[in-house]
Design a protein around this motif. Structure first.
Motif, PDB file in Angstrom:
ATOM      1  N   GLU A 337      -5.946   0.539  25.936  1.00 48.77           N
ATOM      2  CA  GLU A 337      -7.171   1.314  25.745  1.00 48.77           C
ATOM      3  C   GLU A 337      -8.080   1.229  26.977  1.00 48.77           C
ATOM      4  N   PRO A 338      -8.935   2.213  27.178  1.00 46.11           N
ATOM      5  CA  PRO A 338      -9.937   2.130  28.256  1.00 46.11           C
ATOM      6  C   PRO A 338     -10.801   0.880  28.117  1.00 46.11           C
ATOM      7  N   GLU A 339     -11.350   0.426  29.225  1.00 46.15           N
ATOM      8  CA  GLU A 339     -12.093  -0.839  29.247  1.00 46.15           C
ATOM      9  C   GLU A 339     -13.311  -0.845  28.341  1.00 46.15           C
ATOM     10  N   CYS A 340     -13.838   0.315  28.012  1.00 45.27           N
ATOM     11  CA  CYS A 340     -15.037   0.378  27.175  1.00 45.27           C
ATOM     12  C   CYS A 340     -14.760   0.080  25.705  1.00 45.27           C
ATOM     13  N   VAL A 341     -13.504  -0.018  25.291  1.00 43.26           N
ATOM     14  CA  VAL A 341     -13.144  -0.285  23.897  1.00 43.26           C
ATOM     15  C   VAL A 341     -13.302  -1.775  23.593  1.00 43.26           C
ATOM     16  N   ARG A 342     -14.019  -2.079  22.519  1.00 41.11           N
ATOM     17  CA  ARG A 342     -14.250  -3.466  22.118  1.00 41.11           C
ATOM     18  C   ARG A 342     -13.395  -3.892  20.923  1.00 41.11           C
ATOM     19  N   GLU A 343     -12.965  -2.941  20.092  1.00 41.85           N
ATOM     20  CA  GLU A 343     -12.109  -3.262  18.955  1.00 41.85           C
ATOM     21  C   GLU A 343     -11.349  -2.003  18.558  1.00 41.85           C
ATOM     22  N   THR A 344     -10.113  -2.213  18.113  1.00 45.75           N
ATOM     23  CA  THR A 344      -9.242  -1.116  17.699  1.00 45.75           C
ATOM     24  C   THR A 344      -8.780  -1.340  16.269  1.00 45.75           C
ATOM     25  N   VAL A 345      -8.810  -0.273  15.469  1.00 42.54           N
ATOM     26  CA  VAL A 345      -8.307  -0.313  14.094  1.00 42.54           C
ATOM     27  C   VAL A 345      -7.371   0.877  13.918  1.00 42.54           C
ATOM     28  N   LEU A 346      -6.101   0.606  13.585  1.00 45.25           N
ATOM     29  CA  LEU A 346      -5.114   1.664  13.392  1.00 45.25           C
ATOM     30  C   LEU A 346      -4.675   1.716  11.930  1.00 45.25           C
ATOM     31  N   HIS A 347      -4.620   2.930  11.376  1.00 40.31           N
ATOM     32  CA  HIS A 347      -4.217   3.123   9.983  1.00 40.31           C
ATOM     33  C   HIS A 347      -2.987   4.017   9.915  1.00 40.31           C
ATOM     34  N   GLY A 348      -2.009   3.755  10.740  1.00 38.81           N
ATOM     35  CA  GLY A 348      -0.785   4.536  10.734  1.00 38.81           C
ATOM     36  C   GLY A 348       0.184   3.961  11.733  1.00 38.81           C
ATOM     37  N   GLN A 349       1.391   4.510  11.736  1.00 38.79           N
ATOM     38  CA  GLN A 349       2.391   4.071  12.688  1.00 38.79           C
ATOM     39  C   GLN A 349       3.361   5.209  12.965  1.00 38.79           C
ATOM     40  N   ALA A 350       4.064   5.090  14.080  1.00 43.39           N
ATOM     41  CA  ALA A 350       5.045   6.108  14.452  1.00 43.39           C
ATOM     42  C   ALA A 350       6.072   6.271  13.335  1.00 43.39           C
ATOM     43  N   GLY A 351       6.449   7.519  13.080  1.00 39.67           N
ATOM     44  CA  GLY A 351       7.405   7.826  12.029  1.00 39.67           C
ATOM     45  C   GLY A 351       6.764   8.347  10.760  1.00 39.67           C
ATOM     46  N   GLN A 352       5.448   8.238  10.635  1.00 39.58           N
ATOM     47  CA  GLN A 352       4.758   8.754   9.454  1.00 39.58           C
ATOM     48  C   GLN A 352       4.472  10.246   9.600  1.00 39.58           C
TER      49      GLN A 352
END
Length: 404
Positions: A337-352
């Protein structure tokens, strides 16, 4: 051992109740959707449910556990659990929000009936009991109008009717049960989030939407940006929210998430309020901006534990919510992620397989994005959204493939 029953419609990494309560002498008893229960399996009392929102075995199990284990409080942070938790408290005479209060914060008709004629302006509104109610309202007020279910969240089921063709298209669809119709309000929408502890507003802060809360319908991102305390709208939005809380049967301890507009002619108009923390990336963003966790502090308040914050700070940052597109997700960026990102939350994955955005609080990727100023944060959000679009790959699918 003291115990609190928790309706836990969130994954453990978001709401680690056991870690929050470590050293307090309080044990959480967890009821959770099946997809989240594994994260709590290290605890002694964990119960999982399929189709959690409408599964009435949740209530049966909650009542049994509360009696058997002698729980002294009930905690529920999700919209789907607000009323079931309030009903359980009333049945067992436990402290906290009761059904009359829960309905005032969840049922949009009851909510606006409480506030009508008060100091905060409301749109004209009416409960839709049949198609005739809607037709009469349009005749009286003209277009556009907004029709929405009385008890959904995240703009789910809301429809904006701009003309006769839009009205006909809406009426052609099956009846959805109790709804509210109100006049459409032009303007910038804001939300105000905070905490009531011991009957006093202990924390309150306004945010503005970047894009808007219906952006998910066109697969566009939406973001939540805390206002600087120096912003001209700041004090007005806080004052209006305090008036709304005073006009409702507000619990002694609760989080709240209110939505209001400021119109082009500079009026503050109330949209709605919920007795819970905000959805999407709001509760994830707040610790980065203010150094406090709304859910943790609310949990402590329900148990009579001392709060862990004094005077929250303020650092410019915001929450970026990116909805899924329609199609099969072939590649999702994991890191980089770009440096400005402080936290990431993902609700999916490849193949969905996805079918676009469902509601404003649900997203495929969420990012807490920082900057030196509000303007920097917005520019960085646009940069992160463009990076995500570039790094993500989608493939069209046939409708019969469905959602995996």
């Amino acid at each position: 051992m003291r115990r609190i029953l928790v309706f836990a419609k969130t994954p453990h990494h978001k709401t680690p109740y056991d870690r929050w309560l470590e050293g307090t002498g309080v044990e959480p008893v967890i009821l959770a959707p099946a997809e989240y229960a594994d994260g709590y399996r290290h605890l002694e009392h964990v119960h999982a449910f399929e189709e959690y929102d409408g599964n009435q075995l949740v209530e049966k199990t909650a009542l049994r556990l509360a009696r058997e284990l002698g729980v002294e409080a009930v905690f529920a942070r999700a919209e789907a659990d607000v009323l079931r938790a309030a009903q359980l408290r009333e049945l067992l005479d436990l402290p906290g929000q009761r059904p009359a209060s829960a309905l005032a914060f969840r049922d949009k008709v009851a909510m606006k009936d409480h506030l009508a004629g008060g100091p905060v302006e409301l749109p004209a509104f009416r409960e839709v009991q049949s198609a005739y109610t809607l037709l009469e309202f349009v005749e009286e007020h003209g277009y556009p109008v907004v029709v929405k279910p009385v008890s959904e969240s995240g703009s789910l089921g809301a429809a904006i009717l701009h003309d006769e063709a839009g009205l006909d298209a809406y009426l052609r669809r099956p009846w959805r049960g109790r709804s509210l119709v109100e006049t459409f309000v032009e303007g910038q929408m804001y939300h105000v989030d905070g905490l009531v502890i011991g009957g006093e507003v202990a924390f309150v802060h306004p945010f503005r939407y970047v894009n808007d809360c219906l952006s998910f319908r066109s697969d566009e991102w939406v973001a939540n940006l805390p206002l600087s305390p120096a912003d001209p709208a700041y004090d007005r939005l806080v004052a209006a929210t305090r008036q709304v809380l005073a006009g409702l049967p507000t619990p002694v301890n609760t989080a709240f998430h209110a939505e209001l507009w400021i119109t082009p002619d500079d009026r503050v108009v109330f949209c709605e309020i919920a007795s819970r923390t905000g959805g999407g990336m709001i509760s994830t963003t707040v610790p980065h901006v203010f150094g406090l966790d709304l859910d943790k502090e609310w949990l402590y308040a329900e148990l009579g534990l001392e709060r862990t914050f004094d005077r929250p700070g303020y650092r410019p940052a915001g929450g970026l919510n990116i909805p899924p597109r329609s199609g099969l997700l072939e590649h999702l960026p994991l890191g980089g992620e770009p440096e400005c990102v402080r936290e990431t939350v993902l609700h999916g994955q490849a193949g969905q397989v996805f079918h676009g955005g469902v509601k404003s609080g649900l997203f495929l990727a969420g990012y807490v994005v920082a900057g030196d100023t509000e303007e920097d944060v917005v520019a960085n959000m646009e940069h992160v959204a463009a990076w995500f679009a570039k790094e993500t790959r989608w493939r069209p699918v046939e409708a019969e493939e469905g959602v995996r």
